[in-house]
Write a protein that holds these residues in place. Structure first.
Motif, mmCIF file in Angstrom:
data_model
loop_
_atom_site.group_PDB
_atom_site.id
_atom_site.type_symbol
_atom_site.label_atom_id
_atom_site.label_comp_id
_atom_site.label_asym_id
_atom_site.label_seq_id
_atom_site.Cartn_x
_atom_site.Cartn_y
_atom_site.Cartn_z
ATOM 1 N N THR A 36 -23.471 -4.115 7.434
ATOM 2 C CA THR A 36 -23.621 -2.864 6.690
ATOM 3 C C THR A 36 -25.088 -2.457 6.612
ATOM 4 O OG1 THR A 36 -22.812 -1.651 4.747
ATOM 5 C CG2 THR A 36 -23.756 -3.837 4.342
ATOM 6 N N CYS A 37 -25.321 -1.295 6.003
ATOM 7 C CA CYS A 37 -26.675 -0.750 5.930
ATOM 8 C C CYS A 37 -27.482 -1.438 4.823
ATOM 9 C CB CYS A 37 -26.591 0.751 5.671
ATOM 10 S SG CYS A 37 -28.201 1.593 5.699
ATOM 11 N N MET A 38 -28.799 -1.349 4.946
ATOM 12 C CA MET A 38 -29.680 -1.922 3.921
ATOM 13 C C MET A 38 -29.786 -1.025 2.681
ATOM 14 S SD MET A 38 -33.343 -1.286 5.730
ATOM 15 C CE MET A 38 -34.146 0.325 5.830
ATOM 16 N N ASP A 39 -29.114 0.116 2.710
ATOM 17 C CA ASP A 39 -29.189 1.079 1.609
ATOM 18 C C ASP A 39 -29.025 0.389 0.245
ATOM 19 O OD1 ASP A 39 -28.679 4.412 1.408
ATOM 20 O OD2 ASP A 39 -28.140 3.198 -0.348
ATOM 21 N N ALA A 40 -29.913 0.726 -0.682
ATOM 22 C CA ALA A 40 -29.960 0.069 -1.995
ATOM 23 C C ALA A 40 -28.741 0.369 -2.859
ATOM 24 C CB ALA A 40 -31.234 0.494 -2.732
ATOM 25 N N ALA A 61 -31.092 -1.105 8.846
ATOM 26 C CA ALA A 61 -31.096 0.344 8.660
ATOM 27 C C ALA A 61 -29.968 0.955 9.483
ATOM 28 C CB ALA A 61 -32.447 0.926 9.068
ATOM 29 N N GLY A 62 -28.965 1.502 8.825
ATOM 30 C CA GLY A 62 -27.877 2.199 9.499
ATOM 31 C C GLY A 62 -26.697 1.341 9.902
ATOM 32 N N ALA A 63 -26.701 0.038 9.580
ATOM 33 C CA ALA A 63 -25.622 -0.867 10.017
ATOM 34 C C ALA A 63 -25.458 -0.797 11.528
ATOM 35 C CB ALA A 63 -24.296 -0.533 9.312
ATOM 36 N N LYS A 88 -20.619 1.605 7.755
ATOM 37 C CA LYS A 88 -21.710 2.567 7.562
ATOM 38 C C LYS A 88 -21.392 3.338 6.275
ATOM 39 C CE LYS A 88 -22.706 2.972 12.535
ATOM 40 N NZ LYS A 88 -24.086 2.496 12.796
ATOM 41 N N HIS A 89 -22.227 4.310 5.908
ATOM 42 C CA HIS A 89 -21.993 4.959 4.613
ATOM 43 C C HIS A 89 -22.470 6.402 4.580
ATOM 44 C CE1 HIS A 89 -26.233 4.922 3.206
ATOM 45 N NE2 HIS A 89 -26.331 4.003 4.145
ATOM 46 N N THR A 90 -21.903 7.144 3.647
ATOM 47 C CA THR A 90 -22.308 8.536 3.441
ATOM 48 C C THR A 90 -23.753 8.552 2.930
ATOM 49 O OG1 THR A 90 -21.433 8.465 1.197
ATOM 50 C CG2 THR A 90 -19.967 9.351 2.898
ATOM 51 N N GLY A 91 -24.440 9.631 3.229
ATOM 52 C CA GLY A 91 -25.810 9.801 2.741
ATOM 53 C C GLY A 91 -26.807 8.838 3.361
ATOM 54 N N CYS A 92 -26.491 8.318 4.553
ATOM 55 C CA CYS A 92 -27.389 7.343 5.181
ATOM 56 C C CYS A 92 -28.686 8.015 5.639
ATOM 57 C CB CYS A 92 -26.707 6.683 6.375
ATOM 58 S SG CYS A 92 -27.662 5.292 7.051
ATOM 59 N N ASP A 93 -29.776 7.326 5.410
ATOM 60 C CA ASP A 93 -31.080 7.861 5.827
ATOM 61 C C ASP A 93 -31.159 8.063 7.335
ATOM 62 O OD1 ASP A 93 -33.771 8.688 5.181
ATOM 63 O OD2 ASP A 93 -34.441 6.852 6.160
ATOM 64 N N MET A 94 -30.364 7.305 8.079
ATOM 65 C CA MET A 94 -30.402 7.403 9.543
ATOM 66 C C MET A 94 -29.899 8.750 10.047
ATOM 67 S SD MET A 94 -31.740 4.553 10.133
ATOM 68 C CE MET A 94 -31.633 4.189 11.872
HETATM 69 ZN ZN LIG Z 1 -27.867 3.741 5.400
#
Ligand SMILES: [Zn+2]
Length: 168
Positions: A36-40, A61-63, A88-94
């Protein structure tokens, strides 16, 4: 000691004082891995039902499956995992920048030597979330570095609701 370091020490003391899982084996008990992504905003253990010792959790970053390839090989070949959940996830910085943007920032903020050091590094951004999940699952299925009998599925986690949705 920084405030962040102080927080680690204090919270860890509390955690270790109640810790009872020192007996767990090295290979994940349920033989799967979550990428998965590193998103906090993502708490994989809580959101995906992972108990301590059950699964590998690989984050970047981005899974990105490509970025995680080294860890996936180690997980499967050395530690016996047999299933991959790609989340992966919504609102991803990628979704918010291009390779050109990232290279521009490195050059501007870190200088020419840093830019030369990373060369043509692909930051692996994407513009379509669900397509990116499908592309990464495809990469996992095609690469010779991951056995064909490994079960692979692709998901999107919604940071707004806490819900997961299966894509493939
Ligand atoms: Zn992300």
């Amino acid at each position: 000691m920084s405030a962040i370091q102080k927080n680690l020490v204090e919270k860890n003391e509390e955690y270790a004082s109640k810790f009872t899982k020192g007996h767990l084996a090295l290979p994940p008990a349920k033989a799967y891995l979550v990428l998965t992504c590193m998103d906090a905003r993502i708490d994989p253990a809580a959101a995906f039902g992972i108990d301590l010792g059950d699964a590998h959790v690989i984050r970047n970053a981005g899974a990105s499956a490509k970025d995680a390839q080294r860890s996936i090989i180690i997980s499967e070949q050395l530690l016996g995992t047999k299933e991959i959940l790609l989340v992966k996830h919504t609102g991803c910085d990628m979704l918010t920048f291009s390779n050109e943007d990232a290279h521009g920032l490195v050059k501007k903020n870190l200088g020419a030597s840093a830019a030369a050091e990373i060369g043509t590094l692909n930051f692996l951004p994407f513009s379509d979330l669900e397509q990116a999940v499908r592309d990464d699952v495809e990469f996992i299925k095609k690469t010779e570095t991951i056995p064909k009998d490994v079960t692979v599925s692709g998901w999107v986690y919604e940071v707004e609701t806490g819900k997961v949705k299966q894509i493939v």
